[in-house]
Structures are given as C-alpha cells and as structure tokens.
Design an enzyme around this catalytic site. Structure first.
Site, PDB file in Angstrom:
ATOM      1  N   ASP A 163     -60.864  69.026  -1.235  1.00 44.42           N
ATOM      2  CA  ASP A 163     -60.357  68.535  -2.523  1.00 44.42           C
ATOM      3  C   ASP A 163     -60.582  69.584  -3.611  1.00 44.42           C
ATOM      4  O   ASP A 163     -61.454  70.446  -3.486  1.00 44.42           O
ATOM      5  CB  ASP A 163     -61.080  67.249  -2.926  1.00 44.42           C
ATOM      6  CG  ASP A 163     -60.814  66.119  -1.951  1.00 44.42           C
ATOM      7  OD1 ASP A 163     -59.783  66.166  -1.257  1.00 44.42           O
ATOM      8  OD2 ASP A 163     -61.648  65.197  -1.894  1.00 44.42           O
TER       9      ASP A 163
HETATM   10  N1  URA Z   1     -63.879  64.588   2.334  1.00 42.15           N
HETATM   11  C1  URA Z   1     -63.533  64.413   1.043  1.00 42.15           C
HETATM   12  O1  URA Z   1     -63.569  63.315   0.523  1.00 42.15           O
HETATM   13  N2  URA Z   1     -63.155  65.486   0.340  1.00 42.15           N
HETATM   14  C2  URA Z   1     -63.127  66.743   0.858  1.00 42.15           C
HETATM   15  O2  URA Z   1     -62.783  67.689   0.148  1.00 42.15           O
HETATM   16  C3  URA Z   1     -63.485  66.914   2.201  1.00 42.15           C
HETATM   17  C4  URA Z   1     -63.852  65.816   2.926  1.00 42.15           C
END
Ligand code: URA
Length: 239
Positions: free
Chosen positions: A103
């Site tokens: 993310d």
């Molecule tokens: N899980 C998440 O919620 N975000 C990420 O960036 C990676 C795994």
C-alpha cells in the site's frame, strides 16, 4: 538479437540514436566494425564494443528496495509518485516493475525486477511464499487473535484467509506484532486486523520467505540482489 535492439536495451539511446552510432563506425562485434542496424548478435557469445568499451549485456535486473511511505507500487501514475521514480535511470532502462503491491503507506521489502516469470512464481498462491510484516496495532492484540489468525479469519468480503502466524512483540494500547501470511489479497493485513476489531496504524514488510529486508537500506534506498539472494528466490519458486 539485432544489434540496434541490444544497444537500445542497454541504454545507448533510441533505435535512431543507435543507428547514428553505427553509422559513425563506433560499434564493433568481435573487433569488426558493424554499420548495419539489423546485424544479428548473440549476446552470450559475441563481444560487442561501443567506442572500444565492452558492452556487458544483461537481460534481467533484480532489485531489493526499502519502500518508503508515500509511493505507490506501480510503474507509472498520473497523480502519484511510484517506486520506479526512485530508481536511477540506468536501472529504469530495464523497464522493471514491483513484484506485488505494498500500500502507499506501507514500508519495507519490495522486490523490483523485469523478470516476469520469477515475479509470477513469487506471487503464485500455490508457492506458499510467506510474507512477514511488522505492524503497530491500535488496540491490545490477544492470544485469542493469535488463535483466530491460525485458523484463518473472514474478511469484509466474506473471503476466508489461509492460516497466518501472528506473534505479539509488545501488547499494550498500541500493540507491536509480527504476522506471516502466504497470500496477497488487497489490504490483507489491515483487513485481517479489522476482522478482529483492530486497526493497523503502521505496516512494514520485513521478509519474503527467508529473504530479509537489508537493515542498511534507508527508506527509499535499494540495491541489486546478491547472487545468494537471487538463488534463494529461485529455489523457493522451484519447489
Ligand atoms: N497488507 C496490507 O494491508 N497492506 C500492505 O501493503 C501489505 C499487506
């Protein structure tokens, strides 16, 4: 492979610029001056030189980055900065892409490569490659949460996750945990905690399989994988 394609791939300019280099007798294959763009070259056998400098041909690039927050895991975007924007131009010419997605606000280990086959295998759910995250959680993470994660939890869209290994590093109002998952659903770690009524406030990927984030890499820094790291990734994808 055509000589103009090889030189363009290796960053000697566009096909047109490469054509000019050839015209100027700047390029040799096995010490013979080559002027024709369509001349065939075997990058593994032939010695190609530009202005007397040997061209080391390579097809693939394998990078490990400590992704900083604020960048998206994509190759280009109209509005956002991407992890590719953090690369030197000499690496961008290989047209690499991030393996899987972190993310925008997530930090940590990101593999960036142009090897589509390896990327595909690393992401394949069948390969069961564990991804380990360190996270700070708003709320007290409990033994009950550990049990629920071990059994798999149900996400907001009804998806039942595979078993995950949750470890409590520090439990308090803001808990510190480590979690290993083998899948890569959208916002998976955040949604897994939401399913037990808690919120992830900080997330960093520490490991893929046994490949750890290099602690000497500052946020936004990256380097090439070592041979050992590369061989490790190949070994886990060949299982
Ligand atoms: N899980 C998440 O919620 N975000 C990420 O960036 C990676 C795994």
């Amino acid at each position: 492979m055509r000589i103009d394609k090889l030189l363009a791939n290796m960053g000697y300019g566009s096909r047109k610029e490469v054509k000019n280099l050839l015209k100027k007798s700047a390029v040799t294959i096995n010490e013979k001056v080559i002027k024709q763009s369509q001349t065939h070259v075997d990058p593994n056998e032939d010695v190609v030189k530009v202005l007397d400098e040997v061209v080391e041909y390579r097809e693939y690039i394998y990078l490990i980055m400590n992704k900083p927050p604020g960048y998206i895991s994509a190759t280009e975007d109209h509005r956002e900065q991407t992890v590719i924007d953090l690369l030197e131009s000499e690496d961008v010419i290989f047209e690499p892409f991030p393996v899987g997605r972190l993310d925008k606000d997530t930090e940590g280990l990101l593999i960036i490569t142009n090897d589509g086959k390896l990327a595909h295998q690393l992401l394949s759910p069948r390969k069961d490659v564990g991804k380990t995250y360190y996270a700070k959680i708003d709320g007290t993470v409990t033994e009950e949460d550990i049990t629920k994660f071990t059994e798999g939890v149900t996400l907001d869209d009804g998806y039942q996750t595979k078993p995950a290994v949750l470890k409590i590093l520090d439990s308090g109002e803001i808990s510190e945990i480590e979690v290993t998952i083998t899948e890569g659903k959208y916002h998976q770690v955040k949604r897994m905690f939401e399913s037990v009524g808690k919120q992830v406030v900080y997330l960093k990927r520490m490991k893929m399989g046994d490949l750890s984030l290099d602690s000497s890499l500052q946020l936004g820094e990256y380097r090439e994988l070592t041979d050992e790291e590369y061989n490790y990734l190949i070994s886990i994808t060949n299982k």
